[in-house]
Design an enzyme around this catalytic site. Structure first.
Site, PDB file in Angstrom:
ATOM      1  CG  PHE A 151      -0.422  -6.106   3.908  1.00 35.61           C
ATOM      2  CD1 PHE A 151      -1.028  -5.357   4.901  1.00 35.61           C
ATOM      3  CD2 PHE A 151      -1.172  -7.092   3.288  1.00 35.61           C
ATOM      4  CE1 PHE A 151      -2.345  -5.567   5.258  1.00 35.61           C
ATOM      5  CE2 PHE A 151      -2.488  -7.318   3.634  1.00 35.61           C
ATOM      6  CZ  PHE A 151      -3.085  -6.554   4.624  1.00 35.61           C
ATOM      7  CB  CYS A 182      -0.948   0.002   1.193  1.00 34.33           C
ATOM      8  SG  CYS A 182      -2.010  -1.445   1.237  1.00 34.33           S
ATOM      9  CG  HIS A 189      -2.113   4.297   5.127  1.00 36.88           C
ATOM     10  ND1 HIS A 189      -1.997   4.228   3.758  1.00 36.88           N
ATOM     11  CD2 HIS A 189      -2.254   3.006   5.561  1.00 36.88           C
ATOM     12  CE1 HIS A 189      -2.054   2.960   3.369  1.00 36.88           C
ATOM     13  NE2 HIS A 189      -2.218   2.201   4.442  1.00 36.88           N
ATOM     14  CE  LYS A 225      -5.808   4.286   2.077  1.00 40.08           C
ATOM     15  NZ  LYS A 225      -4.772   5.308   2.326  1.00 40.08           N
ATOM     16  CG  HIS A 276      -6.742   0.973   1.022  1.00 36.71           C
ATOM     17  ND1 HIS A 276      -5.728   1.454   0.225  1.00 36.71           N
ATOM     18  CD2 HIS A 276      -6.126   0.357   2.070  1.00 36.71           C
ATOM     19  CE1 HIS A 276      -4.564   1.152   0.766  1.00 36.71           C
ATOM     20  NE2 HIS A 276      -4.780   0.498   1.886  1.00 36.71           N
ATOM     21  CD  GLU A 281      -2.035   7.260   9.218  1.00 40.85           C
ATOM     22  OE1 GLU A 281      -1.564   7.966   8.302  1.00 40.85           O
ATOM     23  OE2 GLU A 281      -3.091   6.605   9.094  1.00 40.85           O
TER      24      GLU A 281
END
Length: 418
Positions: free
Chosen positions: A406, A167, A308, A340, A345, A319
């Site tokens: 990830f 991502c 994010h 988002k 996403h 975060e």
């Protein structure tokens, strides 16, 4: 020797909230959601039936022939369209761009999942089998094909790379494109991200990870709710955002309009887990701190941070902790939002479209909202200012955008008014 500066002279986007820069930006400014029920396949077998799809998209309006289109997966078509917008916006043509030292770097996580899905269906069909698999399955599905097709269509013979850091791919691709310009390898570089992974196979794999929102099938636009107590996962989305990056003096010499300076880039790895981020945010904080140092900008100079903000319990808390580590007391003064909540996403393209919204925030002096933030999870640790539900007018001289992928991949870029 003075470091070469990198600026943005063109932008393009294909997304669930609009297929032009103005359309997409106006959507997020006004809190308009691009989420809905899955229409790219029949989702009735799945517990998750919502996504954020690109709508009303026609690649052939960009001059791509139907013959060439048949040789492209969906993620490649998106990237080529966004690149075509960025190139036209920058004032270049196919002919003039070929005369420059030009590169192409695209971030993509999952590649041509539509081609892979179709290949699996044919392979496992007793009446078809291996002999009936589409012959272009491999070149359609491999993630380098987006950058390759952009290079082929425009005749660009410089570096043409595909980057996969999950991502964080789109953010890292933009940062790497900037580094290529700084190094002098190229003067001009297309950089951004693309993704089109809404297939039954791909969505099912994320369902098995318990990563997707599953409680809002009857009201899809409520499903992506970063930093809210009732969040229960992210929403799969698709699209592409691409930038024309250029060396500053080079851009000035040709009289190009300049949207912003790409002032800093930082990257790091949590070195911790294949899917979960570090709860204390220390890994991602390294990337943010490196980006600030690279830009020569103090933490307190940043007005806006595009999060994010995936709407998962693990990300949103981690975060927030990262922001407190990287920005210190200034984290409490930062304007933060997760777009988002409206786009879903975009996986490997997420950081690219979020960088685009940072540029527009600088240009328009406006902070877009985090929609669906009805019950902020303060007790759970999400206790900063995430611009709930309504955007605000605010001067933005410096914006930051970070992406956390990830495998613990983290990337951050710093954008500055020029």
């Amino acid at each position: 020797m003075e470091r070469r500066r990198v600026v943005i002279t063109g932008m393009g986007v294909v997304s669930p909230v609009g297929n032009t820069v103005d359309e997409a930006w106006n959507s997020v400014k006004n809190g308009k959601s691009g989420l809905g029920r899955i229409s790219l396949f029949d989702p009735s077998r799945l517990t998750v039936q919502i996504d954020a799809e690109v709508k009303d998209f026609d690649i052939e309006k960009y001059g791509i022939s139907s013959k060439d289109v048949r040789k492209m997966a969906r993620f490649t078509k998106f990237c080529l369209a966004a690149s075509a917008q960025a190139i036209a916006d920058s004032g270049y043509t196919k002919e003039t761009l070929q005369q420059e030292k030009t590169g192409v770097i695209t971030g993509c996580c999952l590649g041509g999942m539509d081609a892979a899905n179709d290949g699996f269906v044919k392979l496992l069909d007793p009446e078809a089998g291996p002999s009936r698999m589409p012959p272009l399955t491999t070149p359609l599905m491999i993630s380098n094909e987006a950058s390759a097709n952009v290079s082929i269509y425009y005749g660009l013979k410089g570096p043409s790379w595909a980057l996969n850091t999950a991502c964080a791919s789109g953010t890292d691709a933009i940062g790497l494109a900037a580094d290529m310009i700084r190094s002098g390898r190229v003067d001009v570089c297309l950089g951004g991200g693309t993704e089109a992974a809404i297939t039954e196979f791909a969505v099912s794999t994320f369902i098995k990870l318990i990563a997707l929102s599953h409680s809002y099938n009857d009201c899809p636009q409520k499903a992506s709710r970063p930093f809210d107590k009732d969040r229960d996962g992210f929403v799969m989305a698709e699209g592409s955002a691409m930038f024309m990056l250029e060396e500053y003096e080079h851009a000035k010499k040709r009289g190009a309009k300049i949207y912003a300076e790409l002032a800093g880039f930082g990257t790091s790895c949590d070195a911790y887990h294949i899917t979960s981020p570090l709860k204390d945010g220390s890994g991602a904080a390294l990337a943010v701190t490196e980006a600030l140092n690279d830009a020569g900008i103090k933490a307190e100079e940043v007005q806006y941070y595009n999060a994010h903000g995936t709407s998962t319990h693990a990300n949103d808390v981690g975060e927030t902790n990262m922001l407190k580590l990287a920005f210190g007391e200034h984290a409490k003064k930062l304007h933060i939002s997760s777009t988002k909540s409206m786009t879903g996403h975009l996986v490997g393209a997420a950081g690219a479209i979020e960088a685009l919204f940072c540029v527009k925030a600088i240009n328009d002096s406006f902070i877009p909202p985090t929609i669906n933030l009805d019950n902020q999870d303060i007790e759970g640790g999400c206790d900063l200012d995430y611009t709930p539900n309504k955007g605000i007018s605010c001067n933005v001289d410096v914006a930051a955008s970070a992406s956390l992928g990830f495998g613990g991949h983290n990337g951050c870029i710093i954008l500055r008014k020029i």
